[in-house]
Design a protein around this motif. Structure first.
Motif, PDB file in Angstrom:
ATOM      1  N   ASN A  11      39.693  33.096  28.372  1.00 47.36           N
ATOM      2  CA  ASN A  11      40.414  32.038  27.820  1.00 47.36           C
ATOM      3  C   ASN A  11      39.386  30.836  28.362  1.00 47.36           C
ATOM      4  OD1 ASN A  11      42.397  33.619  26.661  1.00 47.36           O
ATOM      5  ND2 ASN A  11      43.673  33.197  28.719  1.00 47.36           N
ATOM      6  N   ASP A  12      39.596  29.521  27.791  1.00 48.54           N
ATOM      7  CA  ASP A  12      38.862  28.449  28.168  1.00 48.54           C
ATOM      8  C   ASP A  12      39.258  28.225  29.582  1.00 48.54           C
ATOM      9  OD1 ASP A  12      37.898  27.889  25.772  1.00 48.54           O
ATOM     10  OD2 ASP A  12      39.794  26.336  25.082  1.00 48.54           O
ATOM     11  N   GLY A  13      38.219  27.832  30.182  1.00 49.11           N
ATOM     12  CA  GLY A  13      38.417  27.361  31.779  1.00 49.11           C
ATOM     13  C   GLY A  13      38.199  28.737  32.667  1.00 49.11           C
ATOM     14  N   VAL A  14      38.330  29.868  31.957  1.00 50.49           N
ATOM     15  CA  VAL A  14      38.298  31.234  33.032  1.00 50.49           C
ATOM     16  C   VAL A  14      36.668  31.559  32.899  1.00 50.49           C
ATOM     17  CG1 VAL A  14      38.942  33.777  33.221  1.00 50.49           C
ATOM     18  CG2 VAL A  14      40.463  31.831  32.209  1.00 50.49           C
ATOM     19  N   VAL A  15      36.181  31.987  34.239  1.00 52.92           N
ATOM     20  CA  VAL A  15      34.907  32.211  34.373  1.00 52.92           C
ATOM     21  C   VAL A  15      34.866  33.896  34.756  1.00 52.92           C
ATOM     22  CG1 VAL A  15      33.922  29.874  34.645  1.00 52.92           C
ATOM     23  CG2 VAL A  15      34.934  31.485  36.870  1.00 52.92           C
ATOM     24  N   ARG A  16      33.641  34.254  34.729  1.00 49.37           N
ATOM     25  CA  ARG A  16      33.527  35.724  35.071  1.00 49.37           C
ATOM     26  C   ARG A  16      33.866  36.100  36.697  1.00 49.37           C
ATOM     27  NH1 ARG A  16      28.272  37.953  32.076  1.00 49.37           N
ATOM     28  NH2 ARG A  16      28.826  37.443  29.907  1.00 49.37           N
ATOM     29  N   ASP A  17      33.534  35.138  37.382  1.00 46.36           N
ATOM     30  CA  ASP A  17      33.722  35.267  38.831  1.00 46.36           C
ATOM     31  C   ASP A  17      35.158  34.980  39.246  1.00 46.36           C
ATOM     32  OD1 ASP A  17      33.395  32.518  38.797  1.00 46.36           O
ATOM     33  OD2 ASP A  17      31.854  32.629  40.359  1.00 46.36           O
ATOM     34  N   ASP A  18      35.973  34.524  38.553  1.00 45.92           N
ATOM     35  CA  ASP A  18      37.418  34.435  38.697  1.00 45.92           C
ATOM     36  C   ASP A  18      37.928  35.858  39.359  1.00 45.92           C
ATOM     37  OD1 ASP A  18      40.385  34.905  38.288  1.00 45.92           O
ATOM     38  OD2 ASP A  18      40.262  32.959  37.216  1.00 45.92           O
ATOM     39  N   PRO A  19      38.542  35.995  40.384  1.00 44.06           N
ATOM     40  CA  PRO A  19      38.965  37.003  41.058  1.00 44.06           C
ATOM     41  C   PRO A  19      39.830  37.966  40.036  1.00 44.06           C
ATOM     42  CG  PRO A  19      39.444  35.380  42.587  1.00 44.06           C
ATOM     43  CD  PRO A  19      38.913  34.903  41.137  1.00 44.06           C
ATOM     44  N   ARG A  20      40.600  37.476  39.217  1.00 44.27           N
ATOM     45  CA  ARG A  20      41.487  38.393  38.107  1.00 44.27           C
ATOM     46  C   ARG A  20      40.377  38.865  37.221  1.00 44.27           C
ATOM     47  NH1 ARG A  20      44.670  34.040  35.512  1.00 44.27           N
ATOM     48  NH2 ARG A  20      42.554  33.124  35.540  1.00 44.27           N
ATOM     49  N   VAL A  21      39.452  38.421  36.995  1.00 41.51           N
ATOM     50  CA  VAL A  21      38.431  38.987  35.905  1.00 41.51           C
ATOM     51  C   VAL A  21      37.414  40.056  36.335  1.00 41.51           C
ATOM     52  CG1 VAL A  21      36.455  38.439  34.351  1.00 41.51           C
ATOM     53  CG2 VAL A  21      38.264  36.718  34.615  1.00 41.51           C
ATOM     54  N   VAL A  22      37.151  39.682  37.832  1.00 39.25           N
ATOM     55  CA  VAL A  22      36.391  40.607  38.606  1.00 39.25           C
ATOM     56  C   VAL A  22      37.250  41.965  38.655  1.00 39.25           C
ATOM     57  CG1 VAL A  22      35.506  41.443  40.828  1.00 39.25           C
ATOM     58  CG2 VAL A  22      35.006  39.147  39.693  1.00 39.25           C
ATOM     59  N   GLU A  23      38.736  41.714  39.054  1.00 34.63           N
ATOM     60  CA  GLU A  23      39.345  42.936  39.095  1.00 34.63           C
ATOM     61  C   GLU A  23      39.608  43.688  37.711  1.00 34.63           C
ATOM     62  OE1 GLU A  23      41.940  45.824  40.850  1.00 34.63           O
ATOM     63  OE2 GLU A  23      40.335  44.729  41.547  1.00 34.63           O
TER      64      GLU A  23
END
Length: 97
Positions: A11-23
């Motif tokens: 989603n817009d504003g979400v980056v790969r190193d966001d902890p939710r994305v990493v998990e």
């Protein structure tokens, strides 16, 4: 056999190193070892910088429609889907080969 392909767009504003994305990526990376119906499993981050590219992909295979249903309903898969739903959208394609 059925090939199951999924393409995820953060989603817009979400980056790969966001902890939710990493998990979420960690959970999906582990599914190949946890769901017996999977005959083939790979996933990873897109390396293309083209504007139409999606961010993350799953490429997998199952024996038949019953196995696909078991995979989709598996608790480990459902946990990953619930997490990804918080920060991404996706498209899928399932085809026989």
């Amino acid at each position: 056999m059925i090939r199951h392909l999924v393409l995820f767009k953060l989603n817009d504003g979400v980056v790969r190193d966001d902890p939710r994305v990493v998990e979420g990526a960690r959970i999906f990376a582990s599914l190949g070892e946890k769901i017996p119906e999977l005959r083939f499993w790979e996933c990873g981050w897109n390396v293309s910088d083209r504007p139409i590219a999606y961010d993350f992909a799953i490429n997998s295979a199952v024996e038949d429609a019953e196995a696909l249903r078991a995979y989709v309903e598996h608790p480990e898969h459902q946990a990953g889907v619930a997490l990804w739903r918080e920060f991404a959208t996706w498209v899928i394609a399932d085809y026989e080969f």
